[in-house]
Scaffold this motif. Structure first.
Motif, PDB file in Angstrom:
ATOM      1  N   ALA A 105      22.118 -20.964   2.285  1.00  0.00           N
ATOM      2  CA  ALA A 105      22.151 -22.171   3.109  1.00  0.00           C
ATOM      3  C   ALA A 105      21.427 -23.262   2.335  1.00  0.00           C
ATOM      4  O   ALA A 105      20.361 -23.030   1.775  1.00  0.00           O
ATOM      5  N   PHE A 106      22.030 -24.438   2.278  1.00  0.00           N
ATOM      6  CA  PHE A 106      21.451 -25.566   1.563  1.00  0.00           C
ATOM      7  C   PHE A 106      20.872 -26.535   2.581  1.00  0.00           C
ATOM      8  O   PHE A 106      21.556 -26.936   3.520  1.00  0.00           O
ATOM      9  N   LEU A 107      19.630 -26.912   2.382  1.00  0.00           N
ATOM     10  CA  LEU A 107      18.922 -27.774   3.325  1.00  0.00           C
ATOM     11  C   LEU A 107      18.696 -29.159   2.726  1.00  0.00           C
ATOM     12  O   LEU A 107      18.547 -29.293   1.513  1.00  0.00           O
ATOM     13  N   ASP A 108      18.678 -30.166   3.589  1.00  0.00           N
ATOM     14  CA  ASP A 108      18.336 -31.511   3.127  1.00  0.00           C
ATOM     15  C   ASP A 108      16.816 -31.661   3.156  1.00  0.00           C
ATOM     16  O   ASP A 108      16.084 -30.715   3.471  1.00  0.00           O
ATOM     17  N   ALA A 109      16.329 -32.844   2.817  1.00  0.00           N
ATOM     18  CA  ALA A 109      14.883 -33.079   2.730  1.00  0.00           C
ATOM     19  C   ALA A 109      14.172 -32.872   4.065  1.00  0.00           C
ATOM     20  O   ALA A 109      12.976 -32.578   4.105  1.00  0.00           O
ATOM     21  N   ARG A 110      14.919 -33.001   5.189  1.00  0.00           N
ATOM     22  CA  ARG A 110      14.317 -32.799   6.515  1.00  0.00           C
ATOM     23  C   ARG A 110      14.305 -31.335   6.929  1.00  0.00           C
ATOM     24  O   ARG A 110      13.788 -30.977   7.976  1.00  0.00           O
ATOM     25  N   MET A 124      17.192 -29.574   7.408  1.00  0.00           N
ATOM     26  CA  MET A 124      18.420 -29.279   8.157  1.00  0.00           C
ATOM     27  C   MET A 124      19.463 -28.644   7.232  1.00  0.00           C
ATOM     28  O   MET A 124      19.667 -29.101   6.115  1.00  0.00           O
ATOM     29  N   VAL A 125      20.098 -27.578   7.714  1.00  0.00           N
ATOM     30  CA  VAL A 125      21.157 -26.942   6.929  1.00  0.00           C
ATOM     31  C   VAL A 125      22.345 -27.891   6.871  1.00  0.00           C
ATOM     32  O   VAL A 125      22.884 -28.299   7.897  1.00  0.00           O
ATOM     33  N   VAL A 126      22.747 -28.263   5.662  1.00  0.00           N
ATOM     34  CA  VAL A 126      23.871 -29.175   5.479  1.00  0.00           C
ATOM     35  C   VAL A 126      25.063 -28.488   4.826  1.00  0.00           C
ATOM     36  O   VAL A 126      26.165 -29.039   4.794  1.00  0.00           O
ATOM     37  N   GLU A 127      24.849 -27.267   4.302  1.00  0.00           N
ATOM     38  CA  GLU A 127      25.942 -26.524   3.669  1.00  0.00           C
ATOM     39  C   GLU A 127      25.580 -25.052   3.633  1.00  0.00           C
ATOM     40  O   GLU A 127      24.415 -24.681   3.537  1.00  0.00           O
ATOM     41  N   THR A 128      26.612 -24.205   3.705  1.00  0.00           N
ATOM     42  CA  THR A 128      26.426 -22.763   3.607  1.00  0.00           C
ATOM     43  C   THR A 128      27.567 -22.168   2.795  1.00  0.00           C
ATOM     44  O   THR A 128      28.632 -22.780   2.677  1.00  0.00           O
TER      45      THR A 128
END
Length: 162
Positions: free
Chosen positions: A48-53, A55-59
């Motif tokens: 899972a790829f998270l943004d700076a906050r 939040m999962v933005v991609e999996t």
């Protein structure tokens, strides 16, 4: 029955470039060496790829995470075909760029489409009838009709509680 263990750790830590602590879901911090051991013995991984906050933005999965689904329903609110207002709870989450052709399961590639408009973009639809959808920045969807005309569908303004 197979157990699922969810661990969050930076890629740099997993590779051994640093020793930042990991996070074992439902438990708390976990030592980087323990995470590396778990990762080495895992039968499969779901990245899972998270943004700076955070939040999962991609999996890597075809299916978006529960958090991604909530975000998409809040962002889109209805079918994203131009002029359609079928509410989010009656729509399907779809990859704008087909997952089978390399499209990521990412917020930047997912939109809500109702069951009437979702099939219009499928490859089995004759070229003379097929629409294409491309997602631009901030969730804007650019539709191209079979006649080559383009239509822009912007996500509605909203207040979002997460």
């Amino acid at each position: 029955m197979k157990a699922t263990v969810q661990v969050t750790i930076g890629a740099s830590t997993l590779m051994g470039a640093d020793d930042a602590m990991g996070e074992l879901n439902g438990h708390g911090p976990i030592a980087p060496d323990a995470v590396r051991l778990l990762a080495g013995q895992a039968g499969s991984w779901d990245r899972a790829f998270l943004d700076a906050r955070g939040m999962v933005v991609e999996t890597d999965n075809y299916v978006p995470t529960a958090g991604m689904k909530r975000y998409l329903r809040a962002r889109d609110q209805h079918c994203r075909f131009p002029g359609c207002r079928t509410p989010a709870h009656r729509c399907q989450i779809d990859h704008n760029h087909d997952h089978a052709k390399g499209g990521p399961t990412a917020l930047s590639n997912l939109s809500l489409f109702c069951t009437s408009h979702h099939p219009l973009k499928h490859p089995d639809v004759d070229d003379r009838d097929r629409w294409t959808a491309k997602q631009l920045d901030d969730g804007v969807v650019l539709w191209t009709s079979p006649l080559g005309r383009t239509y822009t569908d912007e996500p509605p303004l909203r207040v979002m509680f997460t």
